[in-house]
Design a protein around this motif. Structure first.
Motif, PDB file in Angstrom:
ATOM      1  N   VAL A 244      18.671  12.372   9.197  1.00 13.75           N
ATOM      2  CA  VAL A 244      18.259  12.756   7.840  1.00 13.75           C
ATOM      3  C   VAL A 244      18.345  11.536   6.921  1.00 13.75           C
ATOM      4  O   VAL A 244      17.401  11.213   6.198  1.00 13.75           O
ATOM      5  N   LEU A 245      19.496  10.850   7.022  1.00 16.40           N
ATOM      6  CA  LEU A 245      19.671   9.669   6.157  1.00 16.40           C
ATOM      7  C   LEU A 245      18.716   8.541   6.538  1.00 16.40           C
ATOM      8  O   LEU A 245      18.170   7.846   5.671  1.00 16.40           O
ATOM      9  N   ALA A 246      18.487   8.379   7.852  1.00 19.50           N
ATOM     10  CA  ALA A 246      17.535   7.341   8.300  1.00 19.50           C
ATOM     11  C   ALA A 246      16.146   7.640   7.746  1.00 19.50           C
ATOM     12  O   ALA A 246      15.420   6.729   7.316  1.00 19.50           O
ATOM     13  N   ALA A 247      15.767   8.930   7.707  1.00 19.90           N
ATOM     14  CA  ALA A 247      14.454   9.309   7.155  1.00 19.90           C
ATOM     15  C   ALA A 247      14.412   9.030   5.659  1.00 19.90           C
ATOM     16  O   ALA A 247      13.413   8.526   5.131  1.00 19.90           O
ATOM     17  N   MET A 248      15.530   9.369   4.952  1.00 23.92           N
ATOM     18  CA  MET A 248      15.562   9.104   3.515  1.00 23.92           C
ATOM     19  C   MET A 248      15.395   7.620   3.227  1.00 23.92           C
ATOM     20  O   MET A 248      14.659   7.226   2.317  1.00 23.92           O
ATOM     21  N   ILE A 249      16.097   6.798   4.033  1.00 27.57           N
ATOM     22  CA  ILE A 249      15.989   5.346   3.824  1.00 27.57           C
ATOM     23  C   ILE A 249      14.556   4.873   4.079  1.00 27.57           C
ATOM     24  O   ILE A 249      13.994   4.084   3.318  1.00 27.57           O
ATOM     25  N   SER A 250      13.953   5.426   5.146  1.00 27.59           N
ATOM     26  CA  SER A 250      12.568   5.030   5.463  1.00 27.59           C
ATOM     27  C   SER A 250      11.636   5.351   4.307  1.00 27.59           C
ATOM     28  O   SER A 250      10.776   4.541   3.938  1.00 27.59           O
ATOM     29  N   ILE A 251      11.817   6.557   3.728  1.00 30.98           N
ATOM     30  CA  ILE A 251      10.938   6.964   2.625  1.00 30.98           C
ATOM     31  C   ILE A 251      11.139   6.042   1.428  1.00 30.98           C
ATOM     32  O   ILE A 251      10.174   5.558   0.815  1.00 30.98           O
ATOM     33  N   GLY A 252      12.416   5.778   1.114  1.00 31.98           N
ATOM     34  CA  GLY A 252      12.699   4.888  -0.012  1.00 31.98           C
ATOM     35  C   GLY A 252      12.080   3.521   0.185  1.00 31.98           C
ATOM     36  O   GLY A 252      11.456   2.967  -0.725  1.00 31.98           O
ATOM     37  N   LEU A 253      12.203   3.013   1.416  1.00 33.55           N
ATOM     38  CA  LEU A 253      11.693   1.682   1.721  1.00 33.55           C
ATOM     39  C   LEU A 253      10.168   1.635   1.602  1.00 33.55           C
ATOM     40  O   LEU A 253       9.603   0.728   0.976  1.00 33.55           O
ATOM     41  N   LEU A 254       9.498   2.650   2.167  1.00 28.21           N
ATOM     42  CA  LEU A 254       8.033   2.650   2.115  1.00 28.21           C
ATOM     43  C   LEU A 254       7.538   2.845   0.689  1.00 28.21           C
ATOM     44  O   LEU A 254       6.544   2.244   0.276  1.00 28.21           O
ATOM     45  N   GLY A 255       8.238   3.711  -0.069  1.00 24.25           N
ATOM     46  CA  GLY A 255       7.860   3.906  -1.473  1.00 24.25           C
ATOM     47  C   GLY A 255       8.003   2.609  -2.242  1.00 24.25           C
ATOM     48  O   GLY A 255       7.126   2.236  -3.033  1.00 24.25           O
ATOM     49  N   TYR A 256       9.101   1.901  -1.973  1.00 23.72           N
ATOM     50  CA  TYR A 256       9.339   0.627  -2.649  1.00 23.72           C
ATOM     51  C   TYR A 256       8.259  -0.386  -2.295  1.00 23.72           C
ATOM     52  O   TYR A 256       7.722  -1.077  -3.152  1.00 23.72           O
ATOM     53  N   LEU A 257       7.892  -0.426  -1.002  1.00 24.75           N
ATOM     54  CA  LEU A 257       6.851  -1.357  -0.578  1.00 24.75           C
ATOM     55  C   LEU A 257       5.501  -1.013  -1.213  1.00 24.75           C
ATOM     56  O   LEU A 257       4.759  -1.907  -1.621  1.00 24.75           O
ATOM     57  N   SER A 258       5.188   0.294  -1.324  1.00 21.71           N
ATOM     58  CA  SER A 258       3.924   0.681  -1.967  1.00 21.71           C
ATOM     59  C   SER A 258       3.899   0.183  -3.403  1.00 21.71           C
ATOM     60  O   SER A 258       2.881  -0.325  -3.884  1.00 21.71           O
ATOM     61  N   ASP A 259       5.045   0.338  -4.090  1.00 18.60           N
ATOM     62  CA  ASP A 259       5.092  -0.096  -5.478  1.00 18.60           C
ATOM     63  C   ASP A 259       4.965  -1.606  -5.583  1.00 18.60           C
ATOM     64  O   ASP A 259       4.272  -2.119  -6.462  1.00 18.60           O
ATOM     65  N   LEU A 260       5.610  -2.329  -4.643  1.00 23.95           N
ATOM     66  CA  LEU A 260       5.490  -3.795  -4.651  1.00 23.95           C
ATOM     67  C   LEU A 260       4.033  -4.220  -4.475  1.00 23.95           C
ATOM     68  O   LEU A 260       3.545  -5.103  -5.169  1.00 23.95           O
ATOM     69  N   GLY A 261       3.342  -3.548  -3.555  1.00 19.17           N
ATOM     70  CA  GLY A 261       1.931  -3.859  -3.324  1.00 19.17           C
ATOM     71  C   GLY A 261       1.101  -3.635  -4.573  1.00 19.17           C
ATOM     72  O   GLY A 261       0.298  -4.482  -4.975  1.00 19.17           O
ATOM     73  N   LEU A 262       1.358  -2.486  -5.210  1.00 22.54           N
ATOM     74  CA  LEU A 262       0.613  -2.149  -6.418  1.00 22.54           C
ATOM     75  C   LEU A 262       0.920  -3.147  -7.531  1.00 22.54           C
ATOM     76  O   LEU A 262       0.033  -3.565  -8.283  1.00 22.54           O
ATOM     77  N   LYS A 263       2.189  -3.542  -7.603  1.00 24.73           N
ATOM     78  CA  LYS A 263       2.590  -4.510  -8.624  1.00 24.73           C
ATOM     79  C   LYS A 263       1.898  -5.844  -8.410  1.00 24.73           C
ATOM     80  O   LYS A 263       1.501  -6.511  -9.364  1.00 24.73           O
ATOM     81  N   ALA A 264       1.746  -6.226  -7.122  1.00 25.62           N
ATOM     82  CA  ALA A 264       1.080  -7.495  -6.825  1.00 25.62           C
ATOM     83  C   ALA A 264      -0.380  -7.433  -7.259  1.00 25.62           C
ATOM     84  O   ALA A 264      -0.907  -8.377  -7.865  1.00 25.62           O
ATOM     85  N   ILE A 265      -1.039  -6.294  -6.968  1.00 18.60           N
ATOM     86  CA  ILE A 265      -2.438  -6.143  -7.398  1.00 18.60           C
ATOM     87  C   ILE A 265      -2.523  -6.199  -8.920  1.00 18.60           C
ATOM     88  O   ILE A 265      -3.396  -6.834  -9.501  1.00 18.60           O
TER      89      ILE A 265
END
Lengths: 283, 258
Positions: A244-265
């Motif tokens: 459960v926690l590994a999934a939560m971390i994965s979601i947080g990480l991917l969400g963060y990466l999506s935001d980083l990508g959007l921020k770069a654009i």
């Protein structure tokens, strides 16, 4: 006196600052994880209820690389699960961005659209996207479609609201300058109003991408049989809180990466803004 | 035929807060000849900017006729270049793209746009800054871009609404000199709104003195002092005295009326 103390140790202080700059981002997470590990090992709670970070990392590692099947059927399947969620996020987010910007610019620019379209949309906005789940399931079944539909609902309104706001707050002198230079109605929208509204539209997109991840995971817990949200909920049934926690971390990480990508654009597109904003400051 | 003909222009704004109408321009009648440099001079609130906006097509007169090159003004258009009080450049475009924006709207290819805009970059002395964004340049430089942008359209008239008001004294003097030089070189019609008597006398060959609300034309003074003008010469000061007298007379009249 002050000047002596200020200037004398300049070089070592400078090195210290450099070293600190590399570390400043990791200090808070490192402290949090160390505290958690210590607490989990203290035995105040049974390890099954609060897995230590090391156990979570172990589960995450096996989920990603499949080295000892501690995550059983999920072992080595992380990429598949993450990709399933990411595609739903991307699909719903892309659709919401497209329609949100189109509708937002139309409502912001034209009194006709404002009068005909906006009341309906504003009435739909307060309905929580999650409350559409029953209808989404009976309309679209159990698969990608209800998830994309929910993501769309969650991402559409932030884009819409910020696009309306962006267009409505365009300086009317830009519009005058455009008219003076001979812009027709279409050019006024594409060459003046849209670029002027972009900072606001991007603010909406960034909120939307966060909502998109939240709703993908919610949909996967209820209406879909794959993705990170499904793994999270399924592991809960099997009392595997490390997963459960590994999934939560994965979601947080991917969400963060999506935001980083959007921020770069955004940084690329809005480069013209940097000299005048807090964001562009160098200090 | 005059370049600009204003016939009995009346402008009434409805002042909703006070619940009554406000007469801003009262029966303005004015001819501006081609290649004139006309300064509209008046105190703030006299309606001089409103008059400029009516010529630009940004606002409609309540009654009266506005003709530019014999054609009735109905909407803004590239036959009338406007230089705004604030530069009002598109902040997402570089200097050269701002200057060439009119050409982009006309669908002209990038290479030709840049070619033609470079001439105006040179004219306003901004070579080396053509790829800077407005936020990376000073107020004076931005206003130069604003002037170049208006000139590039080769309009029959250029309308300027206190374009140097926000600049420091020294930059203002430089810009005034450069504007006169540009006007002499390119032979265009300029209508320049200002509240500064000195600025009007440095720039204009016709100075239209307006009265405070409601805006009327007090007197149109022809001023053909050769250029470059020396603002300390007797002729300059004679004209200044005359215009100041007009303005003072006007404020005494207002004081007595109230």
């Amino acid at each position: 006196m002050t000047s002596v103390t200020d200037t004398a140790p300049a070089k070592p202080a400078f090195r210290l600052t450099r070293a600190f700059q590399g570390l400043e981002r990791v200090i808070v997470p490192a402290l949090l994880i160390a505290g958690w590990e210590a607490f989990a090992r203290s035995g105040m709670l049974p390890p099954a209820l609060l897995p230590a970070p090391s156990a979570v990392l172990h589960a995450l590692g096996d989920w990603v690389f499949g080295f000892d099947e501690t995550t059983q059927t999920y072992s080595g399947h992380w990429t598949r699960d993450a990709l399933a969620s990411a595609l739903r996020v991307f699909g719903g987010f892309a659709l919401a961005s497209l329609l949100g910007i189109l509708a937002g610019v139309a409502i912001g620019w034209s009194r006709l659209f404002e009068k005909t379209l906006e009341p309906t949309l504003q009435m739909l906005r307060p309905i929580p996207p999650v409350s559409w789940i029953p209808l989404a399931i009976i309309w679209f079944g159990i698969a990608d479609k209800p998830a994309i539909f929910l993501v769309f609902l969650g991402a559409f309104f932030p884009v819409l609201m910020n696009s309306i706001h962006g267009v409505k707050t365009v300086d009317h002198n830009f519009v005058r300058a455009g008219a003076m230079m001979g812009a027709n109605q279409r050019q006024m929208l594409t060459d003046i109003v849209l670029p002027a509204a972009l900072p606001s539209i991007f603010a909406g997109l960034r909120i939307a991408v966060g909502s998109a991840w939240m709703l993908t995971v919610t949909a996967e817990m209820v209406a879909v049989k794959s993705g990170l949200g499904y793994v999270l909920w399924d592991s809960y049934y099997f009392l595997r809180y490390d997963i459960v926690l590994a999934a939560m971390i994965s979601i947080g990480l991917l969400g963060y990466l999506s935001d980083l990508g959007l921020k770069a654009i955004m940084a690329r597109t809005l480069r013209w803004q940097q000299a005048t904003t807090v964001q562009g400051r160098t200090g | 035929m005059a370049a600009i003909e204003l016939r009995n222009i009346v402008k009434v704004f409805s002042d909703k807060r006070r619940g009554r109408d406000l007469l801003t321009l009262d029966n303005i009648d004015l001819d501006i000849e081609a290649n004139d440099f006309v300064c509209l001079l008046g105190p703030s609130g006299c309606g001089k900017s409103t008059l400029l906006n009516i010529i630009a097509g940004f606002e409609q007169a309540t009654s009266g006729r506005t003709l530019v090159d014999g054609k009735q003004v109905e909407r803004p258009g590239s036959d009338r270049g406007v230089v705004f009080q604030q530069p009002t450049l598109m902040p997402w475009l570089t200097a050269i793209d701002n200057i060439a924006f009119h050409l982009k709207l006309k669908g002209i290819a990038k290479a030709e746009r840049n070619d033609r805009a470079m001439e105006f970059i040179d004219l306003v002395g901004l070579r080396g800054f053509e790829h800077h964004h407005p936020s990376e340049m000073s107020g004076g430089m931005n206003q130069r871009v604003g002037i170049a942008r208006a000139l590039l359209m080769n309009p029959s008239v250029i309308l300027m609404d206190e374009p140097f008001a926000a600049l420091d004294a020294q930059t203002k003097l430089e810009m005034q000199e450069e504007l006169v030089a540009i006007w002499q070189k390119r032979r265009c019609t300029i209508v320049f709104v200002t509240h500064s008597v000195d600025e009007a006398l440095v720039l204009g060959n016709k100075i239209v003195v307006m009265t405070k609300r409601p805006g009327r034309i007090r007197e149109a003074v022809n001023f053909d002092l050769p250029r470059p003008r020396d603002s300390t010469s007797p002729e300059f000061n004679d004209a200044k005295r005359h215009i100041l007298a007009l303005i003072r007379e006007e404020s005494t009249r207002l004081a007595q009326a109230s």
